[in-house]
Design an enzyme around this catalytic site. Structure first.
Site, PDB file in Angstrom:
ATOM      1  N   LYS A 194       0.855  -1.184   0.000  1.00 34.31           N
ATOM      2  CA  LYS A 194       0.000   0.000   0.000  1.00 34.31           C
ATOM      3  C   LYS A 194       0.889   1.231   0.000  1.00 34.31           C
ATOM      4  CE  LYS A 194      -1.815   2.749   2.938  1.00 34.31           C
ATOM      5  NZ  LYS A 194      -1.875   4.017   2.136  1.00 34.31           N
ATOM      6  N   GLU A 269      10.530   0.773   9.926  1.00 32.13           N
ATOM      7  CA  GLU A 269      11.535   1.828   9.706  1.00 32.13           C
ATOM      8  C   GLU A 269      10.810   3.135   9.936  1.00 32.13           C
ATOM      9  OE1 GLU A 269      13.043   4.793   8.417  1.00 32.13           O
ATOM     10  OE2 GLU A 269      13.419   4.066   6.381  1.00 32.13           O
ATOM     11  N   CYS A 303      14.057  10.838   6.487  1.00 33.68           N
ATOM     12  CA  CYS A 303      14.231  10.493   7.900  1.00 33.68           C
ATOM     13  C   CYS A 303      15.691  10.408   8.307  1.00 33.68           C
ATOM     14  CB  CYS A 303      13.496   9.192   8.225  1.00 33.68           C
ATOM     15  SG  CYS A 303      13.806   7.865   7.063  1.00 33.68           S
ATOM     16  N   GLU A 402      10.571  15.612  15.117  1.00 31.55           N
ATOM     17  CA  GLU A 402      10.847  15.456  13.688  1.00 31.55           C
ATOM     18  C   GLU A 402      10.025  16.474  12.901  1.00 31.55           C
ATOM     19  OE1 GLU A 402      11.555  11.831  10.570  1.00 31.55           O
ATOM     20  OE2 GLU A 402       9.839  11.656  11.911  1.00 31.55           O
TER      21      GLU A 402
END
Length: 514
Positions: A194, A269, A303, A402
């Site tokens: 997906k 991850e 990331c 983040e």
């Protein structure tokens, strides 16, 4: 003031492969079909704010159909020899190479990435990954036989797991699809992927290329729907044996909660907040250049991007000044223009989220450069100027959270102990870099910084032969390299009795000596 960039012209040749998706955006059992949720979603070019493609979203029934196709294909694909799977992947790499320009344009259209980035990084990296796993498919060894218990011979088989349900993010749609699909199918699994609903186009092209390369129908399937409906149903599906997810740490926690309810293998991850540690003996020009490139790659939507620069105090002020000056030379503009260095963020919603982080930071830190959206010709796009922030506190939001945008925070440190402590002082542990001309100093940093990858005197490059994955809140498991096969295979112990007698010595524990 940063270069505001160039205007976005109306160009009809941005995505010439659009007609390939006329039959829908679900790829199940080797063919495209329309989603059956009754709802549509638009892929929007973030550089212009215009629709690229509108499609019907997947329903849970579409997910069921994709999983059924993958389950039906599994016995035949798992039973293929390593050589047969390897040959198919070599053909796959060749097809990808032939269609490289289509992939580059599709990725730039849906993500707003500069075309030079997709041509020189995303697409070649994906082709290289495919070629690597084509070779690695023939190296899936178990363990040699041995006599470890009396008259018995043992050996270890390495086997595929089954149907893998993967969920990929929007920042590197093509590469993340490849990182999830390639090791899984090289090991003999089948996959239902997906992609993010914002960016499904290159995942669909990737699946079509797999079929055209001769990979059997049902081995690679794509369902394009929302995370809440299609994603959660895929993760919790009883016929999915493993879940692989890349995305934010918060969503990763939800994925883990759903997956563990059905005791699935899990590979995560997740987010990152990569430190960039500059010791006082580093080459200052190399470090400043590395900081700008490492922070702004993919408009900071990475990331592993450099987000926290810790600079030893003798170099601190000069580093801030030089890094700001370099950021101001970065050219924003049309992703398809040769001179563009930086494209837009993925959407206006995300751009506003990044801007809100910076606006809140003004109360406690210094915005050295950037900190706003460009004006003029780029106003319709989701652009944000490269931004440098200095003098924030270590426990502040801008340092700990983040941001996922073109924002670099710089903080000073005094001793080496302090620099390494600050580098480790967030919940994340995906990537980091250390900058020093002293091999002993650099080696200490690589040992003591808690991250899945630590670069020395560089930041961001990756290679197919080496693993990628995080520590702590950045998740667990590895992408790429031979280590990724540990995620997508399971180990079976096989034991043979080498004697012909009916009653074995250990049977006395049940039958006694009679």
């Amino acid at each position: 003031m940063q270069n505001p960039g160039t205007a976005i012209p109306d160009r009809s040749d941005r995505f010439p492969a659009r007609e390939r998706f006329a039959d829908g955006a679900q790829y199940i059992a080797g063919r495209l079909r329309k989603g059956t949720s009754g709802r549509t979603h638009a892929v929007v070019d973030p550089a212009r704010g215009e629709e690229v493609y509108t499609y019907e979203l997947a329903s849970t029934a579409d997910v069921d159909a994709a999983v059924a196709a993958a389950r039906a294909a599994f016995p035949g694909w798992a039973g293929a020899t390593p050589a047969e799977r390897s040959d198919a992947l070599h053909r796959f790499a060749a097809v990808l190479a032939e269609r490289a320009e289509d992939f580059a344009r599709a990725e730039s259209s849906q993500c707003g990435k500069p075309l030079k980035l997709t041509r020189e990084f995303d697409v070649p990296g994906t082709i290289d990954n495919t070629a690597f796993f084509a070779g690695a498919a023939r190296q899936l060894a178990g363990q040699s036989a041995g006599e470890y218990s009396g008259d018995h011979t043992s050996y270890v088989r390495r086997e595929p797991i089954g149907v893998v349900g993967s969920v990929a993010p929007w920042n590197y749609p093509l590469q993340m699809a490849a990182w999830k699909i390639l090791p899984a199918i090289a090991a003999g699994n089948t996959v239902v992927l997906k992609p993010a609903e914002l960016t499904p186009l290159t995942s669909l092209l990737f699946a079509q290329a797999a079929t055209d390369a001769g990979i059997p129908d049902g081995v690679v399937n794509i369902v394009t729907g929302t995370g809440k409906e299609a994603g959660e149903h895929l993760v919790g599906h009883p016929d999915v044996a493993m879940t692989s997810f890349t995305g934010s740490t918060d969503v990763g926690r939800r994925v883990a909660e759903i997956a563990t309810a059905t005791v699935k293998r899990l590979h995560l991850e997740l987010g990152g907040k990569a430190p960039f540690v500059v010791f006082d003996d580093a080459d200052p020009e190399a470090a400043a250049n590395g900081a700008v490139a490492g922070a702004l790659i993919n408009t900071g939507q990475d990331c592993t991007a450099a987000t926290r620069a810790y600079v030893q105090r003798p170099l601190y002020e000069a580093f801030v000044e030089r890094t700001a000056a370099l950021m101001e030379t970065v050219r924003l503009g049309d992703p398809f223009a040769p001179g563009t260095d930086l494209g837009p963020l993925i959407s206006h919603v995300h751009r506003d989220r990044v801007a809100a982080f910076v606006d809140r930071a003004r109360a406690y830190a210094r915005v050295v450069t950037g900190g706003e959206a460009p004006r003029g010709e780029l106003e319709n796009g989701a652009y944000y100027l490269p931004t440098l922030i200095a003098d924030a506190a270590q426990d502040s939001e801008i340092v700990q959270s983040e941001i996922f945008g073109p924002v670099l925070v710089v903080l000073p440190f005094d001793s080496d102990d302090e620099g390494i402590r600050l580098a480790n002082d967030t919940p994340y542990g995906l990537a980091a870099s250390a900058w020093s001309r002293d091999v002993y100093r650099a080696n200490r940093a690589t040992r003591e910084i808690r991250a899945g990858c630590v670069w020395v005197n560089d930041h961001i490059p990756i290679i197919s032969e080496m693993p990628h994955g995080g520590y702590r809140a950045s998740g667990f498991g590895k992408d790429m390299s031979m280590y990724s096969f540990e995620e997508y295979t399971q180990i079976k112990h096989v034991m043979f009795d080498n004697t012909a007698v009916a009653r074995k010595p250990w049977h006395r524990t049940v039958f006694g000596d009679r």
